[in-house]
Design a protein around this motif. Structure first.
Motif, PDB file in Angstrom:
ATOM      1  N   ARG A  84       0.852  -1.185   0.000  1.00  0.00           N
ATOM      2  CA  ARG A  84       0.000   0.000   0.000  1.00  0.00           C
ATOM      3  C   ARG A  84       0.891   1.240   0.000  1.00  0.00           C
ATOM      4  O   ARG A  84       1.843   1.343   0.787  1.00  0.00           O
ATOM      5  N   VAL A  85       0.579   2.193  -0.871  1.00  0.00           N
ATOM      6  CA  VAL A  85       1.438   3.353  -1.042  1.00  0.00           C
ATOM      7  C   VAL A  85       0.612   4.626  -1.210  1.00  0.00           C
ATOM      8  O   VAL A  85      -0.565   4.592  -1.564  1.00  0.00           O
ATOM      9  N   VAL A  86       1.269   5.748  -0.954  1.00  0.00           N
ATOM     10  CA  VAL A  86       0.807   7.052  -1.408  1.00  0.00           C
ATOM     11  C   VAL A  86       1.929   7.606  -2.276  1.00  0.00           C
ATOM     12  O   VAL A  86       3.097   7.252  -2.095  1.00  0.00           O
ATOM     13  N   GLY A  87       1.563   8.466  -3.215  1.00  0.00           N
ATOM     14  CA  GLY A  87       2.612   8.976  -4.084  1.00  0.00           C
ATOM     15  C   GLY A  87       2.174  10.170  -4.893  1.00  0.00           C
ATOM     16  O   GLY A  87       0.981  10.469  -5.027  1.00  0.00           O
ATOM     17  N   VAL A  88       3.163  10.860  -5.431  1.00  0.00           N
ATOM     18  CA  VAL A  88       2.952  12.051  -6.249  1.00  0.00           C
ATOM     19  C   VAL A  88       3.125  11.683  -7.709  1.00  0.00           C
ATOM     20  O   VAL A  88       4.123  11.062  -8.094  1.00  0.00           O
ATOM     21  N   THR A  89       2.144  12.055  -8.524  1.00  0.00           N
ATOM     22  CA  THR A  89       2.180  11.728  -9.946  1.00  0.00           C
ATOM     23  C   THR A  89       2.415  12.941 -10.833  1.00  0.00           C
ATOM     24  O   THR A  89       2.809  12.792 -11.980  1.00  0.00           O
ATOM     25  N   GLY A  90       2.129  14.138 -10.329  1.00  0.00           N
ATOM     26  CA  GLY A  90       2.172  15.330 -11.173  1.00  0.00           C
ATOM     27  C   GLY A  90       0.866  15.483 -11.928  1.00  0.00           C
ATOM     28  O   GLY A  90       0.198  16.496 -11.838  1.00  0.00           O
ATOM     29  N   HIS A  91       0.513  14.465 -12.689  1.00  0.00           N
ATOM     30  CA  HIS A  91      -0.799  14.356 -13.326  1.00  0.00           C
ATOM     31  C   HIS A  91      -1.046  12.866 -13.566  1.00  0.00           C
ATOM     32  O   HIS A  91      -0.182  12.033 -13.333  1.00  0.00           O
ATOM     33  N   GLY A  92      -2.267  12.516 -13.980  1.00  0.00           N
ATOM     34  CA  GLY A  92      -2.579  11.123 -14.246  1.00  0.00           C
ATOM     35  C   GLY A  92      -3.264  10.408 -13.105  1.00  0.00           C
ATOM     36  O   GLY A  92      -3.569   9.216 -13.194  1.00  0.00           O
ATOM     37  N   GLY A  93      -3.529  11.118 -11.997  1.00  0.00           N
ATOM     38  CA  GLY A  93      -4.088  10.473 -10.827  1.00  0.00           C
ATOM     39  C   GLY A  93      -5.570  10.158 -10.919  1.00  0.00           C
ATOM     40  O   GLY A  93      -6.057   9.268 -10.223  1.00  0.00           O
ATOM     41  N   LEU A  94      -6.305  10.876 -11.762  1.00  0.00           N
ATOM     42  CA  LEU A  94      -7.738  10.619 -11.901  1.00  0.00           C
ATOM     43  C   LEU A  94      -7.954   9.465 -12.877  1.00  0.00           C
ATOM     44  O   LEU A  94      -8.467   9.619 -13.982  1.00  0.00           O
ATOM     45  N   ALA A  95      -7.536   8.301 -12.432  1.00  0.00           N
ATOM     46  CA  ALA A  95      -7.609   7.086 -13.239  1.00  0.00           C
ATOM     47  C   ALA A  95      -7.564   5.892 -12.300  1.00  0.00           C
ATOM     48  O   ALA A  95      -7.116   6.011 -11.152  1.00  0.00           O
ATOM     49  N   THR A  96      -8.015   4.767 -12.780  1.00  0.00           N
ATOM     50  CA  THR A  96      -8.024   3.580 -11.925  1.00  0.00           C
ATOM     51  C   THR A  96      -6.634   2.969 -11.792  1.00  0.00           C
ATOM     52  O   THR A  96      -6.408   2.140 -10.906  1.00  0.00           O
ATOM     53  N   LYS A  97      -5.695   3.370 -12.657  1.00  0.00           N
ATOM     54  CA  LYS A  97      -4.311   2.922 -12.549  1.00  0.00           C
ATOM     55  C   LYS A  97      -3.385   4.089 -12.868  1.00  0.00           C
ATOM     56  O   LYS A  97      -3.697   4.925 -13.716  1.00  0.00           O
ATOM     57  N   ALA A  98      -2.258   4.137 -12.185  1.00  0.00           N
ATOM     58  CA  ALA A  98      -1.304   5.217 -12.408  1.00  0.00           C
ATOM     59  C   ALA A  98       0.110   4.709 -12.208  1.00  0.00           C
ATOM     60  O   ALA A  98       0.357   3.820 -11.391  1.00  0.00           O
ATOM     61  N   VAL A  99       1.033   5.275 -12.963  1.00  0.00           N
ATOM     62  CA  VAL A  99       2.451   4.950 -12.836  1.00  0.00           C
ATOM     63  C   VAL A  99       3.141   6.041 -12.032  1.00  0.00           C
ATOM     64  O   VAL A  99       2.945   7.237 -12.277  1.00  0.00           O
ATOM     65  N   LEU A 100       3.936   5.626 -11.051  1.00  0.00           N
ATOM     66  CA  LEU A 100       4.699   6.546 -10.219  1.00  0.00           C
ATOM     67  C   LEU A 100       6.175   6.193 -10.283  1.00  0.00           C
ATOM     68  O   LEU A 100       6.539   5.028 -10.407  1.00  0.00           O
ATOM     69  N   GLN A 101       7.023   7.211 -10.180  1.00  0.00           N
ATOM     70  CA  GLN A 101       8.432   6.969  -9.947  1.00  0.00           C
ATOM     71  C   GLN A 101       8.599   6.373  -8.548  1.00  0.00           C
ATOM     72  O   GLN A 101       7.939   6.795  -7.598  1.00  0.00           O
ATOM     73  N   GLU A 102       9.464   5.394  -8.419  1.00  0.00           N
ATOM     74  CA  GLU A 102       9.706   4.790  -7.107  1.00  0.00           C
ATOM     75  C   GLU A 102      10.059   5.853  -6.066  1.00  0.00           C
ATOM     76  O   GLU A 102       9.591   5.799  -4.916  1.00  0.00           O
ATOM     77  N   GLU A 103      10.853   6.833  -6.461  1.00  0.00           N
ATOM     78  CA  GLU A 103      11.306   7.852  -5.517  1.00  0.00           C
ATOM     79  C   GLU A 103      10.189   8.801  -5.101  1.00  0.00           C
ATOM     80  O   GLU A 103      10.332   9.548  -4.127  1.00  0.00           O
TER      81      GLU A 103
END
Length: 332
Positions: A84-103
């Motif tokens: 389970r994670v929280v993370g910053v995407t910049g954009h793309g978060g209003l979706a059922t799936k999102a890619v995040l940088q590990e950092e």
């Protein structure tokens, strides 16, 4: 996957719920099954091409998410599927799936709700950096917080109280003032809607001075700007620190003679750049936030949630400046 996408420049009414290809995590990236997406003022701007970042269309707004890791790309060592994670995407978060940088991702501890977790990083991350690093806030000092019932404003009230400061909350309504006092503000000031003429500006400065006391505010936390900046600056203490956090009411023009008279500083707060330039310090901040959250000293104030299909309405609500606390979209 489902995503609420911007295909053309415009307001929240131009966003469209669409089926989009599932993203694939690349080197150093993780794929997250999103449970909740926190909204912030940049989401109001980015779909109108008024933000400093302009992603190619179609794109989904939404800069921070909470959910479960579904897959990891090459080189990822900190996370595994099922985390389970929280993370910053910049954009793309209003979706059922999102890619995040590990950092840009952080483990969400057991017992913390994803909806609340989606409201943590932008507001509290910005604010802990602002108050502790840029504002050098110390116990016993006085903080004047503008927009004190909004996302970053309510975070500023809580964090300032966590470090032992006295908080004066400035808001645009009695309802918001009550919310700020509930969050920990000792005193509050209600300001009128702008624009402010010269007399109204002087009157607001007098209200701020009366609320912070004769010595003035050691730190001013300003995510509002506009016509409210100068009256706030007039209430600053000798060698005080004025923190420029945002401009929901417009970019102000400050009379620099005031900085000379008070020997005070005007300090910019750009949390995103800080997090990129000094990730280790930012992770220490996030760890402190989870500690305070676990101790009950802070907690994201999610005032309302919307389902993904109504994410445009959520952004419009945020843009209206009526929101109290954090606005979150869930992937129900």
């Amino acid at each position: 996957m489902k995503a609420l996408v911007s295909r053309e420049v415009g307001g929240p009414d131009t966003l469209v719920l669409a089926d989009m290809p599932d993203p694939t995590p690349g080197e150093g990236e993780i794929l997250v099954a999103v449970e909740a997406c926190g909204l912030n003022y940049p989401d109001v701007l980015i779909i109108e091409d008024k933000y400093q970042m302009r992603p190619p269309r179609p794109f989904a707004p939404g800069g921070e998410v909470a959910g479960t890791v579904e897959a990891v790309g090459p080189g990822v060592s900190a996370f595994s599927p099922g985390d389970r994670v929280v993370g910053v995407t910049g954009h793309g978060g209003l979706a059922t799936k999102a890619v995040l940088q590990e950092e840009s991702a952080y483990a969400l501890p057991d017992g913390f709700d994803a909806k609340d977790g989606a409201g943590l990083l932008f507001t509290y991350g910005t604010t802990i950096y602002a108050l502790l690093d840029r504002g050098a806030l110390k116990a016993g000092e006085t903080v004047l917080v503008l927009g004190a019932a909004g996302g970053v404003g309510s975070a500023a009230v809580e964090i300032a109280r966590a470090v032992g400061a006295t908080v004066v909350a400035a808001t645009s309504s009695d309802e918001k003032a009550a919310a700020a006092r509930k969050a920990g503000a000792e005193r509050s000031v209600v300001y009128g809607r702008g624009p402010l003429d010269k007399e109204a500006s002087k009157a607001l400065a007098a209200d701020f001075k009366a609320a912070v006391g004769d010595a003035g505010a050691n730190v001013i936390y300003d995510p509002v700007g506009g016509d409210y900046a100068e009256p706030a600056l007039r209430a600053i203490a000798w060698e005080g620190r004025y923190l420029v956090v945002g401009f929901t009411a417009g970019i102000p023009r400050l009379p620099l003679n005031l900085t000379l008279l008070k020997s005070c500083d005007v300090r910019g707060v750009f949390w995103g750049a800080f997090a990129r330039r000094n990730p280790a310090a930012n992770r220490r901040h996030v760890a402190q936030l989870f500690t305070w959250w676990g101790e009950g000293k802070i907690r994201p104030h999610v005032s309302r949630t919307w389902p993904l299909a109504e994410g445009g309405t959520a952004i419009a609500h945020l843009g209206s400046r009526q929101a109290i606390g954090k606005v979150v979209v869930t992937m129900d």
